[in-house]
Design a protein around this motif. Structure first.
Motif, PDB file in Angstrom:
ATOM      1  N   ARG A   1       1.538  -6.236   3.698  1.00  0.00           N
ATOM      2  CA  ARG A   1       1.585  -5.503   4.962  1.00  0.00           C
ATOM      3  C   ARG A   1       3.025  -5.257   5.405  1.00  0.00           C
ATOM      4  NH1 ARG A   1      -2.369  -8.194   9.114  1.00  0.00           N
ATOM      5  NH2 ARG A   1      -1.597  -6.447  10.320  1.00  0.00           N
ATOM      6  N   LYS A   2       3.883  -6.261   5.246  1.00  0.00           N
ATOM      7  CA  LYS A   2       5.296  -6.097   5.603  1.00  0.00           C
ATOM      8  C   LYS A   2       5.954  -5.049   4.710  1.00  0.00           C
ATOM      9  CE  LYS A   2       6.439 -10.588   7.620  1.00  0.00           C
ATOM     10  NZ  LYS A   2       7.041 -11.906   7.367  1.00  0.00           N
ATOM     11  N   ALA A   3       5.635  -5.081   3.419  1.00  0.00           N
ATOM     12  CA  ALA A   3       6.221  -4.123   2.463  1.00  0.00           C
ATOM     13  C   ALA A   3       5.804  -2.694   2.813  1.00  0.00           C
ATOM     14  CB  ALA A   3       5.797  -4.472   1.037  1.00  0.00           C
ATOM     15  N   ILE A   4       4.562  -2.513   3.227  1.00  0.00           N
ATOM     16  CA  ILE A   4       4.065  -1.178   3.585  1.00  0.00           C
ATOM     17  C   ILE A   4       4.792  -0.669   4.831  1.00  0.00           C
ATOM     18  CG2 ILE A   4       2.040   0.111   4.415  1.00  0.00           C
ATOM     19  CD1 ILE A   4       0.336  -1.743   2.542  1.00  0.00           C
ATOM     20  N   LEU A   5       4.956  -1.527   5.820  1.00  0.00           N
ATOM     21  CA  LEU A   5       5.662  -1.127   7.039  1.00  0.00           C
ATOM     22  C   LEU A   5       7.128  -0.807   6.747  1.00  0.00           C
ATOM     23  CD1 LEU A   5       4.137  -3.573   9.676  1.00  0.00           C
ATOM     24  CD2 LEU A   5       3.828  -1.079   9.578  1.00  0.00           C
ATOM     25  N   LYS A   6       7.747  -1.575   5.842  1.00  0.00           N
ATOM     26  CA  LYS A   6       9.151  -1.336   5.483  1.00  0.00           C
ATOM     27  C   LYS A   6       9.336   0.030   4.824  1.00  0.00           C
ATOM     28  CE  LYS A   6      11.887  -4.715   3.776  1.00  0.00           C
ATOM     29  NZ  LYS A   6      12.196  -5.961   3.035  1.00  0.00           N
ATOM     30  N   LEU A   7       8.282   0.554   4.208  1.00  0.00           N
ATOM     31  CA  LEU A   7       8.355   1.890   3.612  1.00  0.00           C
ATOM     32  C   LEU A   7       8.475   2.971   4.684  1.00  0.00           C
ATOM     33  CD1 LEU A   7       5.547   1.887   0.893  1.00  0.00           C
ATOM     34  CD2 LEU A   7       8.012   2.023   0.492  1.00  0.00           C
TER      35      LEU A   7
ATOM     36  N   LYS B   1       5.138 -11.701 -10.979  1.00  0.00           N
ATOM     37  CA  LYS B   1       5.934 -12.527 -10.064  1.00  0.00           C
ATOM     38  C   LYS B   1       7.445 -12.328 -10.266  1.00  0.00           C
ATOM     39  CE  LYS B   1       5.266 -16.027  -7.085  1.00  0.00           C
ATOM     40  NZ  LYS B   1       4.968 -15.423  -5.807  1.00  0.00           N
ATOM     41  N   GLU B   2       7.886 -12.217 -11.525  1.00  0.00           N
ATOM     42  CA  GLU B   2       9.328 -12.126 -11.770  1.00  0.00           C
ATOM     43  C   GLU B   2       9.940 -10.841 -11.233  1.00  0.00           C
ATOM     44  OE1 GLU B   2      11.070 -11.114 -15.770  1.00  0.00           O
ATOM     45  OE2 GLU B   2       9.033 -11.549 -16.454  1.00  0.00           O
ATOM     46  N   PHE B   3       9.097  -9.846 -10.928  1.00  0.00           N
ATOM     47  CA  PHE B   3       9.606  -8.557 -10.434  1.00  0.00           C
ATOM     48  C   PHE B   3       9.432  -8.401  -8.925  1.00  0.00           C
ATOM     49  CE2 PHE B   3       7.992  -8.099 -14.752  1.00  0.00           C
ATOM     50  CZ  PHE B   3       9.156  -7.764 -15.417  1.00  0.00           C
ATOM     51  N   GLN B   4       8.709  -9.327  -8.305  1.00  0.00           N
ATOM     52  CA  GLN B   4       8.482  -9.244  -6.872  1.00  0.00           C
ATOM     53  C   GLN B   4       9.780  -9.537  -6.131  1.00  0.00           C
ATOM     54  OE1 GLN B   4       4.987 -11.580  -5.852  1.00  0.00           O
ATOM     55  NE2 GLN B   4       3.800 -10.626  -7.478  1.00  0.00           N
ATOM     56  N   GLY B   5      10.060  -8.740  -5.113  1.00  0.00           N
ATOM     57  CA  GLY B   5      11.285  -8.930  -4.332  1.00  0.00           C
ATOM     58  C   GLY B   5      12.525  -8.337  -4.989  1.00  0.00           C
ATOM     59  N   SER B   6      12.325  -7.592  -6.094  1.00  0.00           N
ATOM     60  CA  SER B   6      13.467  -7.038  -6.836  1.00  0.00           C
ATOM     61  C   SER B   6      13.816  -5.609  -6.416  1.00  0.00           C
ATOM     62  CB  SER B   6      13.144  -7.023  -8.335  1.00  0.00           C
ATOM     63  OG  SER B   6      12.127  -6.059  -8.605  1.00  0.00           O
ATOM     64  N   GLY B   7      12.998  -5.037  -5.519  1.00  0.00           N
ATOM     65  CA  GLY B   7      13.189  -3.644  -5.129  1.00  0.00           C
ATOM     66  C   GLY B   7      12.373  -2.689  -6.003  1.00  0.00           C
ATOM     67  N   LEU B   8      11.717  -3.237  -7.015  1.00  0.00           N
ATOM     68  CA  LEU B   8      10.913  -2.419  -7.932  1.00  0.00           C
ATOM     69  C   LEU B   8       9.765  -1.729  -7.192  1.00  0.00           C
ATOM     70  CD1 LEU B   8      10.716  -1.749 -10.987  1.00  0.00           C
ATOM     71  CD2 LEU B   8       9.047  -3.600 -11.162  1.00  0.00           C
ATOM     72  N   ASN B   9       9.097  -2.468  -6.319  1.00  0.00           N
ATOM     73  CA  ASN B   9       7.963  -1.908  -5.581  1.00  0.00           C
ATOM     74  C   ASN B   9       8.390  -0.714  -4.724  1.00  0.00           C
ATOM     75  OD1 ASN B   9       5.163  -1.932  -4.679  1.00  0.00           O
ATOM     76  ND2 ASN B   9       5.951  -2.721  -2.747  1.00  0.00           N
ATOM     77  N   LYS B  10       9.503  -0.847  -4.022  1.00  0.00           N
ATOM     78  CA  LYS B  10       9.992   0.235  -3.168  1.00  0.00           C
ATOM     79  C   LYS B  10      10.374   1.465  -4.006  1.00  0.00           C
ATOM     80  CE  LYS B  10      12.397  -0.473   0.642  1.00  0.00           C
ATOM     81  NZ  LYS B  10      13.463  -0.739   1.607  1.00  0.00           N
ATOM     82  N   ALA B  11      11.064   1.227  -5.123  1.00  0.00           N
ATOM     83  CA  ALA B  11      11.481   2.327  -6.012  1.00  0.00           C
ATOM     84  C   ALA B  11      10.264   3.060  -6.575  1.00  0.00           C
ATOM     85  CB  ALA B  11      12.350   1.783  -7.142  1.00  0.00           C
ATOM     86  N   MET B  12       9.233   2.304  -6.872  1.00  0.00           N
ATOM     87  CA  MET B  12       7.996   2.854  -7.418  1.00  0.00           C
ATOM     88  C   MET B  12       7.230   3.654  -6.352  1.00  0.00           C
ATOM     89  SD  MET B  12       5.091   0.318  -8.730  1.00  0.00           S
ATOM     90  CE  MET B  12       4.531  -0.133  -7.113  1.00  0.00           C
ATOM     91  N   LYS B  13       7.117   3.085  -5.161  1.00  0.00           N
ATOM     92  CA  LYS B  13       6.408   3.779  -4.074  1.00  0.00           C
ATOM     93  C   LYS B  13       7.125   5.090  -3.733  1.00  0.00           C
ATOM     94  CE  LYS B  13       3.113   0.711  -2.783  1.00  0.00           C
ATOM     95  NZ  LYS B  13       3.134  -0.336  -3.761  1.00  0.00           N
ATOM     96  N   TYR B  14       8.442   5.057  -3.770  1.00  0.00           N
ATOM     97  CA  TYR B  14       9.244   6.262  -3.518  1.00  0.00           C
ATOM     98  C   TYR B  14       8.843   7.375  -4.491  1.00  0.00           C
ATOM     99  CZ  TYR B  14      13.274   9.397  -3.474  1.00  0.00           C
ATOM    100  OH  TYR B  14      14.073  10.514  -3.418  1.00  0.00           O
ATOM    101  N   GLU B  15       8.777   7.063  -5.767  1.00  0.00           N
ATOM    102  CA  GLU B  15       8.433   8.070  -6.779  1.00  0.00           C
ATOM    103  C   GLU B  15       7.009   8.594  -6.595  1.00  0.00           C
ATOM    104  OE1 GLU B  15      10.444   9.641  -8.797  1.00  0.00           O
ATOM    105  OE2 GLU B  15      12.129   8.386  -8.187  1.00  0.00           O
ATOM    106  N   ILE B  16       6.090   7.701  -6.255  1.00  0.00           N
ATOM    107  CA  ILE B  16       4.688   8.123  -6.080  1.00  0.00           C
ATOM    108  C   ILE B  16       4.541   8.993  -4.829  1.00  0.00           C
ATOM    109  CG2 ILE B  16       2.300   7.368  -5.772  1.00  0.00           C
ATOM    110  CD1 ILE B  16       3.059   4.801  -7.339  1.00  0.00           C
TER     111      ILE B  16
END
Length: 193
Positions: A143-149, A103-118
């Protein structure tokens, strides 16, 4: 045979190959019950987490999955786990998923940075042509996060997967194609630089 145990990193995230010993490090995050609302398994149960890790490591050993422990660069803390899995070398495709972030990392941009690398690893190193993502139809945040990618929504598989509480969910599928990657890459990169 491809190396499915690379370390991937940028200024926001380090993706380190998952190891069985990470179970103790991931256990505190797995206790966040809200992570498993849409989960196929409830990893807040110790045996489930242990089995989840064993299964992921077996899939990696079989050559059809890369699985990482997520580390937040800013804090140096373990943030969760993710995969590029269901790799079909014949069809040149794989699926990003099995992602859970504290939870503390959600909304921090971590998910996007990680998906970018993968995505970069999947398209530029492994030579995949298609990378899929899927989400429980009810999981609006994912679903919103996936579309934002920059992924394209392809459709819904009705009553596709039974989750841990017995509910049979609809799964919404998305994909990014190799031909779309340069544009998607530029868009994602500009979002977290």
């Amino acid at each position: 045979m491809h190396n499915l145990s690379p370390i991937l990193q940028n200024h926001k995230v380090i993706l380190r190959p998952l190891q069985q010993s990470d179970e103790e490090l991931l256990w505190p995050i797995a206790q966040e019950k809200e992570l498993w609302i849409y989960g196929l398994k409830d990893l807040s149960i110790k045996e489930n987490l242990s089995q989840y890790i064993k299964s992921a490591l077996a899939d990696r050993a079989d050559g059809n999955c890369a699985v990482w422990t997520i580390i937040d660069v800013t804090s140096g803390k373990i943030a969760g786990c993710t995969r590029l899995a269901e790799i079909s070398w014949k069809d040149e495709r794989g699926q990003i998923g099995w992602t859970w972030i504290g939870k503390e990392f959600q909304g921090s941009g971590l998910n996007k940075a990680m998906k970018y690398e993968i995505l970069k690893y999947g398209f530029e190193v492994l030579g995949l042509n298609r990378i899929e993502l899927k989400a429980d139809e009810r999981n609006i945040q994912s679903r919103k996060a996936i579309l934002k990618l920059g992924a394209t929504e392809e459709g819904t598989l009705r009553q596709h997967l039974k989750i841990h509480d017995g509910f049979i969910r609809n799964s919404v599928f998305y994909s990014i194609l190799k031909s779309e990657w340069p544009e998607v890459k530029a868009k994602i990169k500009s979002g977290f630089d």
